[in-house]
Write an enzyme that holds these catalytic residues in place. Structure first.
Site, PDB file in Angstrom:
ATOM      1  N   SER A 431       0.871  -1.155   0.017  1.00  0.00           N
ATOM      2  CA  SER A 431       0.107  -0.120   0.202  1.00  0.00           C
ATOM      3  C   SER A 431       0.777   1.337  -0.034  1.00  0.00           C
ATOM      4  O   SER A 431       0.234   2.569  -0.284  1.00  0.00           O
ATOM      5  CB  SER A 431      -0.954   0.006   1.232  1.00  0.00           C
ATOM      6  OG  SER A 431      -0.314  -0.196   2.374  1.00  0.00           O
ATOM      7  N   HIS A 452      -2.310  -3.313  -5.931  1.00  0.00           N
ATOM      8  CA  HIS A 452      -2.771  -2.952  -4.598  1.00  0.00           C
ATOM      9  C   HIS A 452      -4.403  -3.195  -4.435  1.00  0.00           C
ATOM     10  O   HIS A 452      -5.138  -2.350  -5.018  1.00  0.00           O
ATOM     11  CB  HIS A 452      -2.480  -1.303  -4.198  1.00  0.00           C
ATOM     12  CG  HIS A 452      -2.903  -0.764  -2.763  1.00  0.00           C
ATOM     13  ND1 HIS A 452      -3.142   0.487  -2.630  1.00  0.00           N
ATOM     14  CD2 HIS A 452      -3.133  -1.508  -1.649  1.00  0.00           C
ATOM     15  CE1 HIS A 452      -3.552   0.552  -1.606  1.00  0.00           C
ATOM     16  NE2 HIS A 452      -3.570  -0.495  -0.816  1.00  0.00           N
ATOM     17  N   GLU A 464      -5.275  -0.756  -7.600  1.00  0.00           N
ATOM     18  CA  GLU A 464      -4.416  -0.212  -8.183  1.00  0.00           C
ATOM     19  C   GLU A 464      -3.244  -0.781  -8.609  1.00  0.00           C
ATOM     20  O   GLU A 464      -2.525  -1.678  -7.954  1.00  0.00           O
ATOM     21  CB  GLU A 464      -3.654   0.965  -7.145  1.00  0.00           C
ATOM     22  CG  GLU A 464      -4.611   2.080  -6.718  1.00  0.00           C
ATOM     23  CD  GLU A 464      -3.729   2.996  -5.715  1.00  0.00           C
ATOM     24  OE1 GLU A 464      -3.768   4.217  -5.774  1.00  0.00           O
ATOM     25  OE2 GLU A 464      -3.278   2.302  -4.706  1.00  0.00           O
ATOM     26  N   ASN A 502      -3.511   6.409  -1.342  1.00  0.00           N
ATOM     27  CA  ASN A 502      -2.991   6.878  -0.235  1.00  0.00           C
ATOM     28  C   ASN A 502      -2.312   7.825  -0.011  1.00  0.00           C
ATOM     29  O   ASN A 502      -2.225   8.829   0.646  1.00  0.00           O
ATOM     30  CB  ASN A 502      -2.064   5.644   0.664  1.00  0.00           C
ATOM     31  CG  ASN A 502      -2.649   4.349   1.046  1.00  0.00           C
ATOM     32  OD1 ASN A 502      -3.915   4.459   1.410  1.00  0.00           O
ATOM     33  ND2 ASN A 502      -2.352   3.263   0.939  1.00  0.00           N
TER      34      ASN A 502
END
Length: 719
Positions: A431, A452, A464, A502
């Site tokens: 992540s 991800h 992702e 993120n």
């Protein structure tokens, strides 16, 4: 031949029965675009002049009956004035009404999905026969509008006010038996018998065996319920509908109910005008713009995924390294979509945990009767748990999902690379850790990418796919293809700390931390942001994610972007973590967690949190109104999204918006951060950035915003 067009033809079959056949040339589906609407009007005119037609069936040459209106045309149409939209809808309805008024019986033969305008086309027929493989529904409220081709008028008269309101407000399609039970269709038959059944029904109408005129008359007249019965139907429906959809966030269901209340006691033509006026009102809401844009963005992202997948290797078997909750979720997702997958760990108890996670998820499907026990067993058999690499020689792609530690990941990836075939793709479910950095340990970095998944894997649609500096297009393509095969929506992004989602999320947490430092109440911030449309506020979200995970991610972000993500103070999240408050993981974070009657964690206020936060709060507290809380958190969030576009981490505003909606729950009715900026107006947004720029770099307008505002551009100006 009664009528010949490249979208619609009307031909004679037998015994005076005509067939109106929808089969758009060079199109994958039938839809009511401008050309189809034009041809439909011409076909009706031809039928009005035909004196040898005794009855008619409506059929489709596509796997989908009719998909509804052409949503790509909505963007331009909805930019017109409310009165112009109403006039357009009334004009389209004229052809539907004339078709309904033709002096002979009509039967719709529904072979596939009849959605929106497709469903409304069937409602202008006196009877509807449905294939056992078809679905039918009115999903327009999911686009921020409601049925505008007579759907609210005819459905209330055919299936009743309460059933129509539920059908329209939820937008959920009905399967054949449910549609039959509802009275939305008159018969269901095997697909091979559909046209014969429709013709047979027309013949019964022609012979007088069925009173088709009475079926039509009930659609032309007001609803046959007295005022008390109507009031009861509307009141009960409103309670159920508004409990599920906040009218301020999703106004379309409320506007549909308002229109129906106005027209149920009117004859058809006047009722249609009321519906058209309500439709136009809904079409001019910002929510309709956002949700239509969201639909188009979704189509674009899926189209890009198909384009990426063209270079993909075949994927016949996958593997996942690490068999915890995440690994088990990944294995479940692959197996449930028919893909065999090996699940490898170094501990048998972890394998048990991973298999247990997959079994639990499948068991819930069996409980809900969405899967048979036999199918569950078949799905589980596709997951092969193992403690060694003996079965990895033929694996096409390996997903690494071990602990979020760069040294551990590099060691595991290097080990597995030596045991798989040369063209096997390696993908890390990290992540935060740089894909380029992890690739340094590999002999074939071109075969390595990031993949991800978001937790919980079975619910979160986004994946992702991260391109490292040396990742090949074949590796990206194969990973995109795998994500699609697993039923996920892949978005390809370039490598950077935090990647896309993120990277954007942590400035949002940073803005939240700064608000708390300056005296805001975390519970109040949560309530404000939930009212704004987030599924949960930032305090609750970090509790669910885990404060330990949040602190680790914040450290990565601070190293990567110190100018705006490295605070010069200790924030609330860090302080609570240091006091062993991890969130739901150990039952205490910002909130305290108790188990509810269903065995799920329930958050409750905790005075101990407020005591702990005194150490991180300024002595001079500030008061924040709701708008200030929204502005500060959303500026940090949206600015970082724009910076990701500036840095080419993500290619398009559409992909950025979809990633934020699917990955962290950005309010769908607001369309995503780029759409949110557009709707605010770039000049207004820029002024807001300048107002809060003194708080730090995270709040300063990115250069891209300044340039776009100066040029009078918007993110979706091309639409």
């Amino acid at each position: 031949m009664v009528y010949q067009g490249n979208r619609i033809t009307v031909t004679m079959l037998e015994d005076g029965i005509a067939n109106m056949h929808y089969n758009a040339e060079n199109e994958s589906v039938n839809k009511f675009d401008a050309e189809t609407n034009k041809q439909f009007g011409e076909a009706v005119t031809a039928l009005e002049k035909a004196d040898d037609v005794k009855g008619l069936i409506v059929t489709s040459g596509k796997g989908v009956f009719i998909a509804g209106a052409d949503i790509t045309e909505f963007v331009a149409s909805f930019k017109k004035s409310e009165s112009e939209i109403k006039d357009w809808v009334v004009h389209v309805n004229d052809a539907f009404n004339r078709f309904e008024d033709l002096p002979f019986p009509k039967v719709a033969a529904i072979n596939g999905a009849a959605m929106g305008g497709g469903c409304e086309m069937t409602l202008v027929c006196e009877y509807r026969v449905m294939s056992d493989k078809a679905i039918i529904g009115l999903p327009e409220t999911q686009l921020g509008i409601f049925p505008g081709f007579g759907g609210t008028v005819r459905s209330t008269r055919i299936i009743g006010i309460d059933n129509a309101l539920e059908l329209i407000a939820t937008g959920t399609p009905k399967k054949p038996l449910d549609a039959l039970k509802l009275g939305l269709v008159d018969a269901t038959v095997p697909a091979d018998d559909l046209q014969d059944a429709a013709i047979d029904l027309v013949k019964k109408c022609i012979s007088g065996e069925l009173d088709w005129q009475a079926k039509r008359e009930e659609k032309l007249a007001p609803v046959k319920l007295n005022q008390l019965e109507q009031a009861m139907a509307f009141n009960s429906a409103k309670g159920a509908i508004f409990a599920k959809a906040n009218p301020k966030q999703y106004p379309a269901p409320a506007l549909a109910i308002e229109a129906i209340e106005k027209h149920v006691n009117l004859p058809r033509d006047k009722a249609i005008e009321v519906e058209a006026a309500g439709f136009a009102k809904a079409a001019k809401t910002p929510q309709a713009e956002s949700l239509v844009g969201l639909f188009l963005n979704d189509q674009l992202v899926k189209k890009l995924a198909k384009k990426h997948s063209k270079l993909a290797h075949d994927i016949n078997e996958a593997a996942v390294l690490g068999a915890g909750i995440m690994g088990g979720g990944i294995a479940y997702q692959a197996a449930s979509k028919g893909l065999p997958i090996i699940m490898k760990d170094i501990k048998s108890e972890q394998l048990d945990l991973g298999m247990g996670e997959a079994s639990k998820l499948l068991g819930k499907m069996v409980e809900r009767k969405k899967m048979t026990p036999a199918k569950m067993g078949e799905t589980l058999s596709r997951i092969r748990p193992t403690l060694n690499y003996g079965d990895f020689s033929e694996t096409d792609i390996v997903i690494e999902a071990v602990v979020e530690n760069p040294n551990v990941k590099r060691a595991v990836l290097k080990e597995v690379e030596g045991l798989v075939k040369d063209d096997c793709i390696l993908a890390s479910n990290t992540s935060t850790i740089s894909i380029t950095f992890l690739a340094e340990a590999l002999e074939r970095p071109e075969n390595f990418v990031g993949m991800h998944f978001f937790n919980p894997v079975h619910r979160m649609p986004l994946v992702e796919v991260i391109r490292g500096e040396k990742s090949s297009e074949e590796a990206i393509a194969t990973t995109v293809a795998l994500a699609s095969k697993m039923g996920k929506v892949p978005v390809v992004v370039n490598d950077c700390p935090g990647f896309l989602v993120n990277r954007v999320l942590f400035p949002y947490f940073g803005a939240f931390d700064l608000l708390l430092k300056q005296g805001a109440d975390f519970a109040h911030v949560d309530k404000v942001m939930e009212k704004f449309g987030w599924p949960m506020g930032p305090a609750y979200l970090i509790d669910v994610v885990g404060l330990d995970t949040g602190v680790h991610g914040a450290e990565v972000m601070a190293d990567g972007f110190p100018d705006r993500m490295k605070p010069d103070y200790k924030g609330a999240i860090q302080h609570l973590y240091e006091n062993e408050r991890l969130g739901q993981k150990n039952g205490v974070g910002f909130y305290k967690y108790e188990t509810d009657k269903r065995g799920k964690p329930k958050k409750v206020a905790d005075e101990a949190t407020y005591e702990l936060l005194k150490a991180t709060t300024d002595s001079e507290k500030q008061e924040f109104d709701d708008q200030a809380i929204i502005d500060r958190t959303m500026l940090a969030f949206c600015n970082e999204t724009v910076r990701c576009l500036e840095d080419n981490i993500v290619s398009t505003p559409a992909e950025a918006d979809m990633a934020m909606i699917m990955g962290v729950g950005f309010p769908p009715f607001r369309g995503g951060p780029c759409r949110y900026i557009d709707q605010m107006g770039l000049d207004n947004y820029l002024a807001l950035c300048e107002k809060y720029a003194h708080l730090g770099k995270a709040y300063e307008a990115p250069q891209k915003i300044r340039d776009m505002a100066a040029a009078g551009e918007t993110f979706y100006s091309v639409e």
